[in-house]
Motif scaffolding. Structure first.
Motif: not given
Lengths: 144, 162, 93
Positions: B46-47, B49, B52
């Motif tokens: 998740v870090r 970024e 999506r």
């Protein structure tokens, strides 16, 4: 020659053999292309033979052979296949960009200018930079 | 809660599968350790970024994969022919193709498909002009290639991702 | 009968792969430009990986698979680093 080969039933041995020959033949063809094609950007297409169908058929051969030999599904060859599918495009596009960058910085006339600059050079979309095969060039000179 | 622990469910599943394949076992211990590692790694990812996106039409994605496979086999044959026949004349060149696709995953997949197919190579992409430079080993007709890339791949990738 | 065919074809494919690696080595050593060498090195890695897989089939041992996987991984990393180096003159920016 070696013992494990004998323990495999005939059909599996035959299919493995054909897949192996196909795979190594393609890998060899790719490397021959690396040697024989005349320009760098053409040569970049050659190794793709080995990295797609070449290693693919050898992996299928290996999967089949070990599954039959050990009487259980041996599927870890899929990992190499996934690795190849994911990594080859990355290395090839990186290398193509690096080569393009180097050629442009040397003002190689055979290489198109940067996409953004092509408009400035009044180049229309879809216009192409085409290089005839060397033999054709030689032929054209002879014709003159 | 689910969103927090499973930010990328597909990635987590792929990591578990990779772990099981590497270990070559379906024992409870391997499954447990693999799941634990996959959960931790996908939370760390998740870090980065990552933008999506999701596959809207899995069936057409599967169809595209089959088509790409067939295309790879066909172009393997074509390129092998060019290499093995010394007198075969071919003409290679660059083609500039404007793209309509904006989804980063779609573009990445397009680049992968084009480069993985022998005979075509994704050379450059300009995100300002939204155009790509394609190198083709056996370039017969430029407009034909632009049509092939747009119709066969770009349109369907846009269907899948957008 | 089929077993002899298989052992012969393993041998033939190993010879073919060795020839392929020789072709790639020529480009590594005498490739006119640096990008030729990098491309040939990448091909060399892939061929080494295939060769290890054929050795695995020849000996019926699972050990070669891991070596093939690691060589494929190393090939990717080194080619990516070399391509990056060609473009910018440095690997880590």
């Amino acid at each position: 020659m070696s013992i494990p080969v004998l323990n495999v039933p005939g059909w599996a041995a035959g299919v493995t053999a054909v897949l192996l020959l196909l795979g190594s033949g393609l890998a060899f063809t790719g490397c021959l292309g690396l040697l024989r094609l005349s320009r760098f950007y053409d040569r970049m297409h050659a190794p793709t033979l080995g990295t797609t169908l070449g290693i693919g058929s050898v992996l299928i051969a290996s999967m089949l052979f070990f599954s039959v030999l050990q009487a259980r599904p041996v599927l870890h060859e899929i990992l190499i296949a996934i690795l190849m599918v994911v990594t080859t495009p990355i290395t090839l596009t990186l290398l193509a960009r690096a080569a393009l960058y180097r050629d442009r910085s040397e003002d190689d006339p055979d290489v198109p200018p940067m996409i953004g600059k092509q408009r400035m050079h009044s180049l229309q979309e879809g216009e192409v930079f085409v290089q005839e095969e060397e033999q054709d060039r030689g032929q054209a000179l002879l014709d003159e | 809660m689910l969103r927090r622990w499973l930010p990328f469910p597909l990635l987590t599943a792929a990591l578990i599968l990779t772990w099981l394949l590497l270990n070559e076992s379906l024992s409870p211990g391997a499954i447990l350790l693999g799941t634990l590692l996959a959960l931790i790694v996908s939370r760390l990812v998740v870090r980065f970024e990552i933008p999506r996106s999701r596959i809207i039409r899995p069936i057409s994605a599967l169809k595209l994969a089959c088509n790409v496979l067939v295309e790879i086999v066909r172009s393997n044959n074509a390129v092998a022919r060019i290499i093995l026949m010394p007198n075969k004349r071919y003409r290679s060149g660059f083609v500039l193709i404007p793209l309509d696709m904006r989804n980063p995953y779609g573009l990445t997949l397009l680049a992968c498909i084009i480069t993985a197919t022998p005979g075509t190579l994704w050379v450059e992409f300009d995100s300002k002009e939204h155009a790509m430079l394609l190198h083709v080993l056996d370039l017969i007709d430029e407009d034909e290639w632009r049509r092939i890339i747009k119709e066969r791949y770009e349109k369907r990738l846009m269907e899948i991702f957008e | 009968m089929m077993a002899t065919f298989l052992s012969w074809s393993i041998m033939i494919s190993q010879i073919l792969l060795a020839l392929a690696m020789a072709c790639a080595s020529y480009r590594v050593l005498w490739g006119p430009r640096a990008q030729d060498r990098v491309l040939a090195l990448d091909t060399l890695y892939v061929n080494a990986s295939i060769l290890l897989l054929t050795f695995g089939i020849r000996t019926g041992s699972n050990l070669y698979f891991d070596a093939a996987l690691i060589i494929a991984l190393l090939g990717f990393v080194s080619t990516a680093a070399l391509a990056k180096f060609l473009m910018r003159g440095e690997v880590i920016e």
